[in-house]
Motif scaffolding. Structure first.
Motif, PDB file in Angstrom:
ATOM      1  N   TYR A 118       0.842  -1.203   0.000  1.00  0.00           N
ATOM      2  CA  TYR A 118       0.000   0.000   0.000  1.00  0.00           C
ATOM      3  C   TYR A 118       0.873   1.246   0.000  1.00  0.00           C
ATOM      4  O   TYR A 118       2.022   1.221   0.461  1.00  0.00           O
ATOM      5  N   LYS A 119       0.320   2.328  -0.532  1.00  0.00           N
ATOM      6  CA  LYS A 119       1.019   3.609  -0.524  1.00  0.00           C
ATOM      7  C   LYS A 119       0.937   4.213   0.872  1.00  0.00           C
ATOM      8  O   LYS A 119      -0.160   4.399   1.409  1.00  0.00           O
ATOM      9  N   THR A 120       2.093   4.529   1.423  1.00  0.00           N
ATOM     10  CA  THR A 120       2.116   5.036   2.799  1.00  0.00           C
ATOM     11  C   THR A 120       1.629   6.478   2.910  1.00  0.00           C
ATOM     12  O   THR A 120       1.283   6.916   4.000  1.00  0.00           O
ATOM     13  N   ASN A 121       1.607   7.219   1.804  1.00  0.00           N
ATOM     14  CA  ASN A 121       1.092   8.588   1.855  1.00  0.00           C
ATOM     15  C   ASN A 121      -0.404   8.638   1.593  1.00  0.00           C
ATOM     16  O   ASN A 121      -1.023   9.693   1.666  1.00  0.00           O
ATOM     17  N   LYS A 122      -0.986   7.463   1.304  1.00  0.00           N
ATOM     18  CA  LYS A 122      -2.422   7.408   1.022  1.00  0.00           C
ATOM     19  C   LYS A 122      -3.192   6.623   2.077  1.00  0.00           C
ATOM     20  O   LYS A 122      -4.349   6.938   2.364  1.00  0.00           O
ATOM     21  N   PHE A 123      -2.560   5.605   2.649  1.00  0.00           N
ATOM     22  CA  PHE A 123      -3.236   4.754   3.627  1.00  0.00           C
ATOM     23  C   PHE A 123      -2.409   4.588   4.896  1.00  0.00           C
ATOM     24  O   PHE A 123      -1.184   4.542   4.849  1.00  0.00           O
ATOM     25  N   LYS A 124      -3.117   4.469   6.004  1.00  0.00           N
ATOM     26  CA  LYS A 124      -2.496   4.165   7.290  1.00  0.00           C
ATOM     27  C   LYS A 124      -2.925   2.754   7.689  1.00  0.00           C
ATOM     28  O   LYS A 124      -4.113   2.415   7.638  1.00  0.00           O
ATOM     29  N   GLY A 146      -5.272  -6.613   6.515  1.00  0.00           N
ATOM     30  CA  GLY A 146      -4.952  -5.340   7.135  1.00  0.00           C
ATOM     31  C   GLY A 146      -6.190  -4.483   7.274  1.00  0.00           C
ATOM     32  O   GLY A 146      -7.093  -4.540   6.436  1.00  0.00           O
ATOM     33  N   ALA A 147      -6.257  -3.732   8.372  1.00  0.00           N
ATOM     34  CA  ALA A 147      -7.290  -2.717   8.548  1.00  0.00           C
ATOM     35  C   ALA A 147      -6.652  -1.385   8.163  1.00  0.00           C
ATOM     36  O   ALA A 147      -5.639  -0.992   8.743  1.00  0.00           O
ATOM     37  N   GLY A 201     -10.266   9.635   5.966  1.00  0.00           N
ATOM     38  CA  GLY A 201     -10.589   8.912   7.192  1.00  0.00           C
ATOM     39  C   GLY A 201     -11.398   7.648   6.943  1.00  0.00           C
ATOM     40  O   GLY A 201     -11.818   6.979   7.891  1.00  0.00           O
ATOM     41  N   TYR A 202     -11.609   7.312   5.658  1.00  0.00           N
ATOM     42  CA  TYR A 202     -12.384   6.119   5.298  1.00  0.00           C
ATOM     43  C   TYR A 202     -11.645   4.859   5.739  1.00  0.00           C
ATOM     44  O   TYR A 202     -10.467   4.663   5.435  1.00  0.00           O
ATOM     45  N   LYS A 203     -12.329   3.970   6.435  1.00  0.00           N
ATOM     46  CA  LYS A 203     -11.718   2.746   6.965  1.00  0.00           C
ATOM     47  C   LYS A 203     -12.286   1.522   6.256  1.00  0.00           C
ATOM     48  O   LYS A 203     -13.488   1.433   5.991  1.00  0.00           O
ATOM     49  N   PHE A 204     -11.402   0.575   5.970  1.00  0.00           N
ATOM     50  CA  PHE A 204     -11.814  -0.672   5.318  1.00  0.00           C
ATOM     51  C   PHE A 204     -10.828  -1.777   5.658  1.00  0.00           C
ATOM     52  O   PHE A 204      -9.719  -1.525   6.140  1.00  0.00           O
ATOM     53  N   PHE A 205     -11.231  -3.012   5.401  1.00  0.00           N
ATOM     54  CA  PHE A 205     -10.378  -4.180   5.617  1.00  0.00           C
ATOM     55  C   PHE A 205      -9.988  -4.779   4.266  1.00  0.00           C
ATOM     56  O   PHE A 205     -10.811  -4.842   3.347  1.00  0.00           O
ATOM     57  N   TYR A 206      -8.741  -5.219   4.183  1.00  0.00           N
ATOM     58  CA  TYR A 206      -8.239  -5.845   2.960  1.00  0.00           C
ATOM     59  C   TYR A 206      -7.707  -7.233   3.323  1.00  0.00           C
ATOM     60  O   TYR A 206      -6.833  -7.375   4.171  1.00  0.00           O
ATOM     61  N   PHE A 207      -8.225  -8.270   2.663  1.00  0.00           N
ATOM     62  CA  PHE A 207      -7.783  -9.644   2.838  1.00  0.00           C
ATOM     63  C   PHE A 207      -7.142 -10.122   1.531  1.00  0.00           C
ATOM     64  O   PHE A 207      -7.672  -9.846   0.445  1.00  0.00           O
ATOM     65  N   ALA A 254     -13.855  -7.857  10.402  1.00  0.00           N
ATOM     66  CA  ALA A 254     -14.307  -6.579   9.849  1.00  0.00           C
ATOM     67  C   ALA A 254     -15.683  -6.176  10.333  1.00  0.00           C
ATOM     68  O   ALA A 254     -16.027  -4.985  10.329  1.00  0.00           O
ATOM     69  N   GLY A 255     -16.484  -7.144  10.731  1.00  0.00           N
ATOM     70  CA  GLY A 255     -17.848  -6.817  11.138  1.00  0.00           C
ATOM     71  C   GLY A 255     -18.633  -6.244   9.971  1.00  0.00           C
ATOM     72  O   GLY A 255     -18.768  -6.879   8.929  1.00  0.00           O
ATOM     73  N   THR A 256     -19.122  -5.020  10.127  1.00  0.00           N
ATOM     74  CA  THR A 256     -19.887  -4.373   9.063  1.00  0.00           C
ATOM     75  C   THR A 256     -19.038  -3.402   8.247  1.00  0.00           C
ATOM     76  O   THR A 256     -19.560  -2.695   7.394  1.00  0.00           O
ATOM     77  N   ALA A 257     -17.746  -3.364   8.499  1.00  0.00           N
ATOM     78  CA  ALA A 257     -16.857  -2.456   7.768  1.00  0.00           C
ATOM     79  C   ALA A 257     -16.688  -2.923   6.317  1.00  0.00           C
ATOM     80  O   ALA A 257     -16.851  -4.104   6.018  1.00  0.00           O
ATOM     81  N   PRO A 258     -16.348  -2.022   5.406  1.00  0.00           N
ATOM     82  CA  PRO A 258     -16.107  -2.396   4.010  1.00  0.00           C
ATOM     83  C   PRO A 258     -14.963  -3.404   3.899  1.00  0.00           C
ATOM     84  O   PRO A 258     -13.996  -3.349   4.655  1.00  0.00           O
ATOM     85  N   VAL A 259     -15.083  -4.325   2.925  1.00  0.00           N
ATOM     86  CA  VAL A 259     -14.100  -5.401   2.774  1.00  0.00           C
ATOM     87  C   VAL A 259     -13.687  -5.555   1.315  1.00  0.00           C
ATOM     88  O   VAL A 259     -14.522  -5.504   0.406  1.00  0.00           O
ATOM     89  N   ILE A 260     -12.392  -5.761   1.118  1.00  0.00           N
ATOM     90  CA  ILE A 260     -11.825  -6.167  -0.172  1.00  0.00           C
ATOM     91  C   ILE A 260     -11.118  -7.502   0.044  1.00  0.00           C
ATOM     92  O   ILE A 260     -10.374  -7.661   1.006  1.00  0.00           O
ATOM     93  N   LEU A 261     -11.361  -8.457  -0.839  1.00  0.00           N
ATOM     94  CA  LEU A 261     -10.681  -9.755  -0.799  1.00  0.00           C
ATOM     95  C   LEU A 261     -10.060 -10.003  -2.161  1.00  0.00           C
ATOM     96  O   LEU A 261     -10.771 -10.044  -3.176  1.00  0.00           O
ATOM     97  N   SER A 262      -8.745 -10.159  -2.206  1.00  0.00           N
ATOM     98  CA  SER A 262      -8.075 -10.431  -3.483  1.00  0.00           C
ATOM     99  C   SER A 262      -7.226 -11.675  -3.363  1.00  0.00           C
ATOM    100  O   SER A 262      -6.933 -12.145  -2.260  1.00  0.00           O
ATOM    101  N   GLY A 263      -6.811 -12.219  -4.508  1.00  0.00           N
ATOM    102  CA  GLY A 263      -5.914 -13.345  -4.442  1.00  0.00           C
ATOM    103  C   GLY A 263      -5.845 -14.167  -5.706  1.00  0.00           C
ATOM    104  O   GLY A 263      -6.559 -13.936  -6.686  1.00  0.00           O
TER     105      GLY A 263
END
Length: 292
Positions: free
Chosen positions: A106-112, A143-144, A151-157, A184-193
């Motif tokens: 991930y880009k460190t200047n775009k995501f924490k 990663g969360a 400030g948008y939060k999401f989970f990436y698997f 993630a619960g109800t948080a947005p999710v991305i799953l790639s692979g």
């Protein structure tokens, strides 16, 4: 006049809010630094491919992406070649640096990176092992993330399913969904692979018909996907079937989807001529998503 300017500025801000923010997501099987299949002899060695892959990623401006098969030194090489990127993930063989990773860059200047973890695709998820009928240990890293600007939060698997075990792939799909719900619960999710199956498989259907995640290919109004994703370093045969996928929760809107079939010219010193080569034995899949 001042009032008109304020009205225009308000309209611009409003449009930004309404239409949301966009970023680029991808998945890329890097091909491990393979010494047993004569990759280097065939001109497909990691040292040759590394600068091409790094430039491909930066040119297409991946903001966040999952990788498969990368060994520790490959991920270190890639990080050094791409300033501004970091990754999370561990090796599947020892939970540290040994074996292939399913790392997320991930880009460190775009995501924490707010939180992260890993689990094995097995009935025993917290230590290295092979699950069901799999022939190799398989891992999913997650990663969360928080988008710094909004400030948008999401989970990436991100995962790499077994290439042999049919039961393992089906159960791994169920496990990935369960872990997404748990973490993630109800948080947005991305799953790639690299799922090692195309869209006709039952393990693919477990995810795509779950009502939780959907294949970005089906959600995109614009697709550039004339090829499959596994090319096996072959330029003369048309890859059939998409085995690398990106699934999303309905929190995202997909703007476009593409399978990137970039090639490059390389000098064959033995034959004393240039040849067209492929950066990896998989083509990367890239999407642009929008969120509010």
């Amino acid at each position: 006049m001042k009032k008109l300017i304020l009205i225009v500025l308000f309209a611009v801000v409003s449009c930004t809010v309404v239409f949301g923010q966009q970023f680029t997501v991808a998945t890329y099987n890097l091909r491990n630094d393979n010494t047993t299949n004569d990759d280097s002899v065939r001109g497909n060695g990691w040292k040759q491919r590394l600068p091409v892959i790094a430039k491909l990623i930066q040119f297409h401006d991946f903001d966040i992406f999952g990788t498969q098969e990368g060994l520790y030194h490959q991920l270190q090489n890639l990080t050094a070649a791409m300033p501004g990127y970091a990754y999370t993930g561990i090796g599947r063989d020892d939970g540290k640096t040994e074996g292939e990773f399913s790392a997320i860059f991930y880009k460190t200047n775009k995501f924490k990176l707010l939180n992260h973890g890993d689990f094995w695709l097995s009935t025993i998820t917290d230590k290295p092992n092979k699950g069901w009928d799999a022939v190799l240990p398989r891992i999913c890293s997650w990663g969360a993330f928080e988008e710094i600007k909004t400030g948008y939060k999401f989970f990436y698997f991100n995962l790499h399913m077994d290439h042999i075990g049919v039961v393992a792939r089906r159960e791994s799909a169920k496990l990935a969904l369960a872990k997404a719900k748990e973490l993630a619960g109800t948080a947005p999710v991305i799953l790639s692979g690299d799922f090692n199956v195309d869209e006709t498989s039952d393990s693919y259907a477990v995810i795509n018909t779950s009502g939780v995640l959907k294949d970005a290919f089906e959600l995109s109004p614009l697709t550039d996907a004339a090829s499959g994703t596994f090319n096996n370093f072959q330029l003369t045969e048309m890859p059939i079937g998409r085995i690398d996928h990106i699934f999303l929760s309905n929190d995202f809107t997909v703007k476009r989807y593409g399978i990137l079939t970039d090639t490059y010219w390389s000098l064959n010193r033995k034959k004393k001529k240039y040849e067209i080569k492929l950066p990896s034995d998989h083509y990367p899949v890239m999407i642009v998503v929008e969120h509010k």
